[in-house]
Scaffold this active site. Structure first.
Site, short mmCIF file in Angstrom:
data_model
loop_
_atom_site.label_atom_id
_atom_site.label_comp_id
_atom_site.label_asym_id
_atom_site.label_seq_id
_atom_site.Cartn_x
_atom_site.Cartn_y
_atom_site.Cartn_z
N LEU A 24 21.61 23.59 69.18
CA LEU A 24 20.22 24.04 69.14
C LEU A 24 19.71 24.17 70.57
CD1 LEU A 24 18.89 21.75 66.26
CD2 LEU A 24 19.41 24.20 66.13
N GLU A 31 11.29 17.68 64.00
CA GLU A 31 11.64 18.93 63.31
C GLU A 31 12.97 18.77 62.59
OE1 GLU A 31 12.26 22.69 61.94
OE2 GLU A 31 13.69 21.80 63.33
N1 LIG Z 1 17.69 26.91 64.73
C1 LIG Z 1 18.26 26.76 63.55
O1 LIG Z 1 17.58 26.55 62.52
C2 LIG Z 1 19.74 26.89 63.40
C3 LIG Z 1 20.34 26.87 62.14
C4 LIG Z 1 21.73 27.04 62.08
C5 LIG Z 1 22.48 27.22 63.21
N2 LIG Z 1 21.86 27.22 64.41
C6 LIG Z 1 22.62 27.47 65.65
O2 LIG Z 1 23.20 28.76 65.53
C7 LIG Z 1 24.48 28.76 66.13
C8 LIG Z 1 25.56 29.08 65.10
O3 LIG Z 1 25.23 30.26 64.42
P1 LIG Z 1 26.13 31.58 64.51
O4 LIG Z 1 25.33 32.68 63.94
O5 LIG Z 1 26.65 31.72 65.89
O6 LIG Z 1 27.39 31.21 63.61
P2 LIG Z 1 27.53 30.71 62.08
O7 LIG Z 1 26.88 31.67 61.15
O8 LIG Z 1 27.17 29.29 61.95
O9 LIG Z 1 29.10 30.79 61.94
C9 LIG Z 1 29.73 32.05 61.98
C10 LIG Z 1 31.05 31.92 61.31
O10 LIG Z 1 30.84 31.55 59.94
C11 LIG Z 1 31.81 32.16 59.13
N3 LIG Z 1 31.12 33.04 58.19
C12 LIG Z 1 29.84 33.47 58.23
N4 LIG Z 1 29.58 34.22 57.15
C13 LIG Z 1 30.69 34.25 56.41
C14 LIG Z 1 31.05 34.84 55.16
N5 LIG Z 1 30.18 35.57 54.46
N6 LIG Z 1 32.31 34.66 54.70
C15 LIG Z 1 33.21 33.91 55.39
N7 LIG Z 1 32.94 33.32 56.58
C16 LIG Z 1 31.68 33.49 57.06
C17 LIG Z 1 32.74 32.92 60.06
O11 LIG Z 1 33.73 31.96 60.41
P3 LIG Z 1 35.24 32.33 60.84
O12 LIG Z 1 35.12 32.96 62.18
O13 LIG Z 1 35.91 31.01 60.83
O14 LIG Z 1 35.74 33.28 59.78
C18 LIG Z 1 31.84 33.21 61.24
O15 LIG Z 1 32.54 33.42 62.46
C19 LIG Z 1 24.66 27.39 66.75
O16 LIG Z 1 24.19 27.43 68.09
C20 LIG Z 1 23.75 26.53 65.89
O17 LIG Z 1 23.33 25.36 66.56
C21 LIG Z 1 20.53 27.06 64.53
#
Ligand SMILES: NC(=O)c1ccc[n+]([C@@H]2O[C@H](COP(=O)([O-])OP(=O)(O)OC[C@H]3O[C@@H](n4cnc5c(N)ncnc54)[C@H](OP(=O)(O)O)[C@@H]3O)[C@@H](O)[C@H]2O)c1
Length: 186
Positions: A24, A31
């Site tokens: 984050l 929060e």
């Molecule tokens: N502020 C908030 O409320 C909040 C909430 C959540 C996360 N975050 C932050 O957001 C970041 C992570 O988010 P991100 O968008 O980079 O990645 P993410 O959505 O957490 O992960 C992406 C990975 O998830 C898998 N994936 C996603 N959709 C899929 C589907 N439909 N089917 C199969 N696999 C799927 C894939 O993995 P593979 O590559 O292994 O196939 C993809 O590379 C972090 O920094 C985290 O701390 C913040």
């Protein structure tokens, strides 16, 4: 599971950022407690909620704190064999696969609500689903350097009054202001 309503929950800053370097972009303890309370909240104490997240969000949670307690953790990845997951998490290759797994009688009967907890593509897919009901957004009222972003909220969602137990007024922690908001599908 087909009739299950999905809720999303996210903390989003002014430039729509949600994450940086797998973590984050901010430290907001209260929060995080809000996230925890919302996603754990059940009317039936015999049931639990589900949280569905992408692989990067799951591994962004400190090792000692994952899987997140008192909720069924569902992790989406296209390469489940590539990573090690504890036996209690549900690993799915797609959102459809996740719902098939949650539909199994042993699990289905224990579920109260399903929360989508990120990241970008998981939020996007869920928001576009007919099952999506509400989006709980914490508006973090500052700009942060981010590399993961919240998708555009579709036009068919409108802001509604907060649930009774969620304050409407602006919160502040570590000099950062934020506000809890709820959007519901029209
Ligand atoms: N502020 C908030 O409320 C909040 C909430 C959540 C996360 N975050 C932050 O957001 C970041 C992570 O988010 P991100 O968008 O980079 O990645 P993410 O959505 O957490 O992960 C992406 C990975 O998830 C898998 N994936 C996603 N959709 C899929 C589907 N439909 N089917 C199969 N696999 C799927 C894939 O993995 P593979 O590559 O292994 O196939 C993809 O590379 C972090 O920094 C985290 O701390 C913040």
């Amino acid at each position: 599971m087909k009739n299950m309503r999905l809720n999303l929950i996210a903390a989003v800053c002014d430039n729509m950022g949600i994450g940086k370097n797998g973590d984050l972009p901010w430290r907001l303890k209260k929060e995080l407690k809000y996230f925890s309370a919302q996603t754990k909240k059940v009317n039936n104490p015999e049931k639990k909620n589900v949280i569905i997240m992408g692989r990067k969000t799951y591994f962004g949670v400190p090792e000692s704190k994952r899987p997140l307690p008192d909720r069924f953790n569902v992790i989406l990845t296209s390469e489940p064999e590539k990573y090690e997951f504890p036996s209690e998490v549900i690993v799915a290759k797609s959102m459809e696969d996740a719902f098939l797994k949650l539909d199994e009688p042993k699990i289905k009967d224990q579920i109260e609500n399903v929360w989508i907890v990120g990241g970008h593509s998981v939020y996007k897919e869920a928001m576009e689903s007919p099952m999506c009901h509400r989006i709980y957004i914490t508006r973090v009222m500052s700009t942060f350097d981010c590399d993961a972003f919240f998708p555009t909220i579709p036009d068919n969602f409108n802001r509604i009054k907060n649930d009774e137990d969620i304050p409407e007024e602006v919160q502040e922690e570590n000099g950062i202001k934020y506000q809890y908001q709820i959007y519901e599908k029209v």
